[in-house]
Scaffold this motif. Structure first.
Motif, PDB file in Angstrom:
ATOM      1  N   GLY A 143       4.850  15.338   9.165  1.00 28.41           N
ATOM      2  CA  GLY A 143       3.862  15.006   8.150  1.00 28.41           C
ATOM      3  C   GLY A 143       3.094  16.096   7.385  1.00 28.41           C
ATOM      4  O   GLY A 143       2.406  16.619   8.509  1.00 28.41           O
ATOM      5  N   GLY A 159       0.277  16.345   5.605  1.00 26.45           N
ATOM      6  CA  GLY A 159      -0.771  15.895   4.735  1.00 26.45           C
ATOM      7  C   GLY A 159      -2.106  16.596   5.449  1.00 26.45           C
ATOM      8  O   GLY A 159      -1.600  17.498   6.210  1.00 26.45           O
ATOM      9  N   LYS A 165       8.255  14.421   4.409  1.00 32.16           N
ATOM     10  CA  LYS A 165       9.442  13.754   3.700  1.00 32.16           C
ATOM     11  C   LYS A 165       8.877  13.782   2.100  1.00 32.16           C
ATOM     12  O   LYS A 165      10.081  13.752   1.350  1.00 32.16           O
ATOM     13  CB  LYS A 165       9.364  12.300   3.878  1.00 32.16           C
ATOM     14  CG  LYS A 165       8.118  11.231   3.417  1.00 32.16           C
ATOM     15  CD  LYS A 165       8.392   9.860   3.980  1.00 32.16           C
ATOM     16  CE  LYS A 165       7.451   8.768   3.437  1.00 32.16           C
ATOM     17  NZ  LYS A 165       7.451   8.013   4.149  1.00 32.16           N
ATOM     18  N   ARG A 167      -1.778  11.955   1.020  1.00 34.45           N
ATOM     19  CA  ARG A 167      -2.879  11.350   0.048  1.00 34.45           C
ATOM     20  C   ARG A 167      -3.780  12.244  -0.419  1.00 34.45           C
ATOM     21  O   ARG A 167      -4.390  11.971  -1.317  1.00 34.45           O
ATOM     22  CB  ARG A 167      -3.374  10.042   0.780  1.00 34.45           C
ATOM     23  CG  ARG A 167      -2.184   8.909   0.864  1.00 34.45           C
ATOM     24  CD  ARG A 167      -2.506   7.902   1.707  1.00 34.45           C
ATOM     25  NE  ARG A 167      -2.233   8.171   3.307  1.00 34.45           N
ATOM     26  CZ  ARG A 167      -2.939   7.925   4.061  1.00 34.45           C
ATOM     27  NH1 ARG A 167      -4.032   7.104   4.083  1.00 34.45           N
ATOM     28  NH2 ARG A 167      -2.771   8.433   5.398  1.00 34.45           N
ATOM     29  N   HIS A 178     -11.576  10.354  -4.794  1.00 38.05           N
ATOM     30  CA  HIS A 178     -11.669  11.070  -3.750  1.00 38.05           C
ATOM     31  C   HIS A 178     -13.038  11.719  -3.335  1.00 38.05           C
ATOM     32  O   HIS A 178     -13.278  12.649  -4.181  1.00 38.05           O
ATOM     33  CB  HIS A 178     -10.607  12.136  -3.335  1.00 38.05           C
ATOM     34  CG  HIS A 178      -9.313  11.622  -2.711  1.00 38.05           C
ATOM     35  ND1 HIS A 178      -8.414  10.769  -3.245  1.00 38.05           N
ATOM     36  CD2 HIS A 178      -8.710  11.653  -1.223  1.00 38.05           C
ATOM     37  CE1 HIS A 178      -7.474  10.377  -2.521  1.00 38.05           C
ATOM     38  NE2 HIS A 178      -7.668  10.940  -1.172  1.00 38.05           N
ATOM     39  N   VAL A 181      12.087  12.337   8.880  1.00 36.02           N
ATOM     40  CA  VAL A 181      12.443  12.173  10.168  1.00 36.02           C
ATOM     41  C   VAL A 181      12.762  10.610  10.373  1.00 36.02           C
ATOM     42  O   VAL A 181      11.848   9.972  10.039  1.00 36.02           O
ATOM     43  CB  VAL A 181      11.208  12.730  11.038  1.00 36.02           C
ATOM     44  CG1 VAL A 181      11.464  12.333  12.698  1.00 36.02           C
ATOM     45  CG2 VAL A 181      10.962  14.078  10.867  1.00 36.02           C
ATOM     46  N   VAL A 206      -5.261   3.384   1.737  1.00 31.88           N
ATOM     47  CA  VAL A 206      -5.995   4.250   1.651  1.00 31.88           C
ATOM     48  C   VAL A 206      -6.493   4.794   2.678  1.00 31.88           C
ATOM     49  O   VAL A 206      -6.653   5.959   3.394  1.00 31.88           O
ATOM     50  CB  VAL A 206      -7.418   3.429   1.022  1.00 31.88           C
ATOM     51  CG1 VAL A 206      -8.555   4.618   1.185  1.00 31.88           C
ATOM     52  CG2 VAL A 206      -7.067   2.987  -0.410  1.00 31.88           C
ATOM     53  N   LEU A 265     -10.418   7.612   7.295  1.00 28.53           N
ATOM     54  CA  LEU A 265     -10.207   8.350   5.994  1.00 28.53           C
ATOM     55  C   LEU A 265     -10.078   9.769   6.379  1.00 28.53           C
ATOM     56  O   LEU A 265      -9.620  10.071   7.357  1.00 28.53           O
ATOM     57  CB  LEU A 265     -11.515   7.968   5.274  1.00 28.53           C
ATOM     58  CG  LEU A 265     -11.682   6.602   4.617  1.00 28.53           C
ATOM     59  CD1 LEU A 265     -13.003   6.643   4.000  1.00 28.53           C
ATOM     60  CD2 LEU A 265     -10.506   6.205   3.626  1.00 28.53           C
TER      61      LEU A 265
HETATM   62  C1  LIG Z   1      -6.998   5.930  -3.321  1.00 26.85           C
HETATM   63  C2  LIG Z   1      -7.272   6.656  -2.190  1.00 26.85           C
HETATM   64  C3  LIG Z   1      -8.899   6.933  -2.104  1.00 26.85           C
HETATM   65  C4  LIG Z   1      -9.378   7.740  -1.020  1.00 26.85           C
HETATM   66  N1  LIG Z   1     -10.411   8.366  -1.100  1.00 26.85           N
HETATM   67  C5  LIG Z   1     -11.060   8.980   0.018  1.00 26.85           C
HETATM   68  C6  LIG Z   1     -12.289   9.321   0.052  1.00 26.85           C
HETATM   69  O1  LIG Z   1     -13.221   9.214  -0.959  1.00 26.85           O
HETATM   70  N2  LIG Z   1     -12.896  10.302   1.191  1.00 26.85           N
HETATM   71  C7  LIG Z   1     -11.849  10.646   2.295  1.00 26.85           C
HETATM   72  O2  LIG Z   1     -12.579  10.860   3.021  1.00 26.85           O
HETATM   73  N3  LIG Z   1     -10.797   9.861   2.226  1.00 26.85           N
HETATM   74  C8  LIG Z   1     -10.368   9.021   1.198  1.00 26.85           C
HETATM   75  N4  LIG Z   1      -8.892   8.583   1.137  1.00 26.85           N
HETATM   76  C9  LIG Z   1      -8.234   8.833   2.498  1.00 26.85           C
HETATM   77  C10 LIG Z   1      -7.537  10.357   2.472  1.00 26.85           C
HETATM   78  O3  LIG Z   1      -6.813  10.777   1.349  1.00 26.85           O
HETATM   79  C11 LIG Z   1      -6.822  10.135   3.653  1.00 26.85           C
HETATM   80  O4  LIG Z   1      -7.282   9.426   5.031  1.00 26.85           O
HETATM   81  C12 LIG Z   1      -6.061  11.285   4.230  1.00 26.85           C
HETATM   82  O5  LIG Z   1      -5.479  12.170   3.240  1.00 26.85           O
HETATM   83  C13 LIG Z   1      -4.709  10.903   5.171  1.00 26.85           C
HETATM   84  O6  LIG Z   1      -4.370  12.409   5.583  1.00 26.85           O
HETATM   85  P1  LIG Z   1      -3.103  12.052   6.753  1.00 26.85           P
HETATM   86  O7  LIG Z   1      -2.545  13.371   6.960  1.00 26.85           O
HETATM   87  O8  LIG Z   1      -3.800  11.255   7.892  1.00 26.85           O
HETATM   88  O9  LIG Z   1      -2.077  10.955   6.174  1.00 26.85           O
HETATM   89  P2  LIG Z   1      -1.063  11.307   4.865  1.00 26.85           P
HETATM   90  O10 LIG Z   1      -2.002  12.144   3.935  1.00 26.85           O
HETATM   91  O11 LIG Z   1      -0.505  10.089   4.532  1.00 26.85           O
HETATM   92  O12 LIG Z   1      -0.124  12.327   5.459  1.00 26.85           O
HETATM   93  C14 LIG Z   1       1.051  11.906   6.338  1.00 26.85           C
HETATM   94  C15 LIG Z   1       2.299  12.597   5.727  1.00 26.85           C
HETATM   95  O13 LIG Z   1       3.309  12.265   6.353  1.00 26.85           O
HETATM   96  C16 LIG Z   1       4.483  12.306   5.548  1.00 26.85           C
HETATM   97  N5  LIG Z   1       5.587  11.184   6.388  1.00 26.85           N
HETATM   98  C17 LIG Z   1       5.386   9.964   6.552  1.00 26.85           C
HETATM   99  N6  LIG Z   1       6.401   9.656   7.343  1.00 26.85           N
HETATM  100  C18 LIG Z   1       7.480  10.733   7.426  1.00 26.85           C
HETATM  101  C19 LIG Z   1       8.788  10.900   7.885  1.00 26.85           C
HETATM  102  N7  LIG Z   1       9.334   9.726   8.518  1.00 26.85           N
HETATM  103  N8  LIG Z   1       9.013  12.054   7.816  1.00 26.85           N
HETATM  104  C20 LIG Z   1       8.429  13.260   7.484  1.00 26.85           C
HETATM  105  N9  LIG Z   1       7.322  13.134   6.897  1.00 26.85           N
HETATM  106  C21 LIG Z   1       6.812  11.708   6.847  1.00 26.85           C
HETATM  107  C22 LIG Z   1       4.109  11.517   4.501  1.00 26.85           C
HETATM  108  O14 LIG Z   1       4.840  11.781   3.339  1.00 26.85           O
HETATM  109  C23 LIG Z   1       2.483  12.331   4.294  1.00 26.85           C
HETATM  110  O15 LIG Z   1       2.820  13.367   3.574  1.00 26.85           O
HETATM  111  C24 LIG Z   1      -8.479   7.865   0.117  1.00 26.85           C
HETATM  112  C25 LIG Z   1      -7.004   7.709   0.081  1.00 26.85           C
HETATM  113  C26 LIG Z   1      -6.616   7.009  -1.241  1.00 26.85           C
HETATM  114  C27 LIG Z   1      -5.014   6.618  -1.136  1.00 26.85           C
END
Ligand SMILES: Cc1cc2nc3c(=O)[nH]c(=O)nc-3n(C[C@H](O)[C@H](O)[C@H](O)COP(=O)(O)OP(=O)(O)OC[C@H]3O[C@@H](n4cnc5c(N)ncnc54)[C@H](O)[C@@H]3O)c2cc1C
Length: 426
Positions: free
Chosen positions: A11, A13, A35, A42, A58, A218, A369, A405
């Motif tokens: 991932g 992100g 992926k 997000r 955001h 993956v 989210v 978040l």
């Molecule tokens: C509409 C919206 C509004 C938001 N507003 C806010 C806000 O105001 N303030 C705030 O703090 N947060 C906010 N967030 C939340 C914030 O965007 C997320 O909490 C944060 O970006 C999550 O990061 P992450 O790395 O945990 O997950 P992700 O960003 O989901 O990253 C995980 C990554 O893993 C990848 N992945 C998944 N499965 C696989 C696989 N099998 N193989 C390879 N790769 C894979 C995905 O493609 C993704 O890129 C908001 C989210 C949304 C959708």
């Protein structure tokens, strides 16, 4: 040829990149598998017709741990704080939102008695001892905290605004109130969107030799022996790693591991419910009504905010980028067409005739989210699941029991990296 790495991060992100930024300072070899075609998850920002659209509204929290950690990693967070002045909407009626001193005194939403109750709650908010709320839902807490139904409704609105959770009867009061406290310290809308965070995190790691492989899914994650994992990709290629940091959602993690997790852990992951909403992201050549910049529904769970009033989200100074959002209840059945109409109508109330000025818009009926609706007892369940498979670490917005978040994503990414570094140093 099979690839072997010290650390494989699933991932690309926020969580994955923060982990990689800490680990890039070691001698360990690191591979990020993402992926998506583009990295960022997000936190991605799409540039369409010179407009920068985040994936829904955001805001980063000025007093939050995510901002602190990112700045410690050298990430520049340029942007401005929005004002909370705006409207509350109920049955087509507009009331000044009592979230600012002026709003509090001028709003016809509250009578004098209610105003005093609301002002007292706001003044004492920062002193609430959230440790005492461990056994309460947010609904139970609100019922005790306020007598007036209108003041209660304001707490629900702030709860939605801050956490995106729209299920007060299900969520943990401790987490919602403590997140609200952080959000009340102010927020920033970022110039050019959240992609700027990802781009800086990405640049930091690639110059240190971290490899990033996008468009790579993956499909299986198999612990072979102590601290040795096999990752099988969707094209059946195999990658081996000593440590794995998984930043996917809990259901995806369960699926990748198959039966490898023990029962209580896999059923905990399976039971985790996501926080979801619908977003309408819009860029306009101009705002039909430049005075209407922020609104929330009182009973109907809608949000509207013009982010470009505060952040630079366009290459052209005149245009406006705004977000309209609907907070979904976990039990809602989503009718995408109906939700789109609702969001467009909410926008029409704020910006009549907006369609005539449309540069671009994007509607997503259901977006996750946060991967975990925070519930009472999550903390104990997390404790149990922590060290099940040696060498496997989880990070992401759902993976930290006391935050959600970006706060959860960034802090759990840092923690996973630190645990690996400590292990290597032993
Ligand atoms: C509409 C919206 C509004 C938001 N507003 C806010 C806000 O105001 N303030 C705030 O703090 N947060 C906010 N967030 C939340 C914030 O965007 C997320 O909490 C944060 O970006 C999550 O990061 P992450 O790395 O945990 O997950 P992700 O960003 O989901 O990253 C995980 C990554 O893993 C990848 N992945 C998944 N499965 C696989 C696989 N099998 N193989 C390879 N790769 C894979 C995905 O493609 C993704 O890129 C908001 C989210 C949304 C959708």
């Amino acid at each position: 040829m099979t690839q072997r790495w010290d650390i494989v991060i699933v991932g690309g992100g926020l969580a994955g990149y923060v982990a990689a930024n800490y680990l890039a300072k070691t001698d360990l070899s690191i591979l990020i598998l993402e992926k998506g075609r583009n990295v960022g998850g997000r936190a991605r920002t799409t540039k369409i017709n010179h407009q920068y659209l985040n994936l829904g509204p955001h805001a980063i929290y000025k007093k939050g741990k995510a901002k602190f950690i990112l700045e410690n990693l050298g990430i520049k967070l340029n942007g401005k704080s929005p004002k909370l002045a705006g409207d509350l909407i109920e049955n087509n009626m507009e009331y000044a939102a009592p979230f600012t001193p002026l709003g509090l005194f001028s709003s016809s939403f509250l009578n004098w008695k209610e105003r005093i109750e609301w002002a007292t709650i706001l003044m004492k908010f920062n002193r609430i001892d959230t440790e005492k709320l461990t056994e309460q839902t947010f609904y139970q807490w609100v019922q005790q905290a306020a007598v007036s139904k209108k003041v209660q409704s304001l707490l629900y609105i702030l709860g939605r605004l801050a956490t995106y959770c729209h299920a007060p009867e299900k969520v943990s009061a401790k987490l919602i109130v403590s997140h609200l406290k952080t959000v009340m310290g102010g927020v920033l809308y970022l110039d050019a969107g959240w992609q700027t965070i990802i781009d800086q995190l990405h640049n930091n790691v690639v110059i240190s030799g971290v490899q990033v492989q996008s468009s790579t899914v993956v499909k299986e994650l198999e612990p072979i022996e102590h601290e040795h994992f096999k990752l099988v990709l969707s094209n059946d290629e195999e990658i081996h790693g000593k440590y794995v940091i998984c930043t996917t959602g809990p259901h995806e993690l369960n699926k990748m591991l198959g039966e490898k997790l023990d029962r209580p852990q896999s059923s905990f992951l399976a039971q985790i419910t996501p926080v979801r909403g619908a977003t309408l992201d819009v860029a306009l050549t101009q705002l039909p009504n430049p005075k209407k910049l922020f609104a929330m529904g009182i009973t109907d769970p809608f949000y509207f905010s013009v982010h470009s009033k505060y952040a630079r989200l366009s290459d052209d100074a005149k245009s406006a980028v705004l977000h309209v959002f609907k907070y979904h209840h976990p039990d809602d059945h989503i009718d995408g067409k109906k939700v789109k109409t609702e969001l467009e109508q909410f926008l029409e109330m704020m910006q009549p005739g907006w369609k005539k000025h449309e540069i671009t818009s994007r509607f997503i009926p259901q977006i996750t989210v946060n991967h975990r609706l925070p519930q009472i007892g999550d903390e104990q369940k997390f404790h149990r699941s922590k060290t099940n498979i040696p060498g496997l670490y989880i990070a992401g917005d759902w993976a930290s029991p006391d935050s959600i978040l970006s706060e959860g994503a960034v802090s759990s990414g840092k923690q996973a990296a630190e645990e690996i570094i400590q292990k290597e140093n032993r």
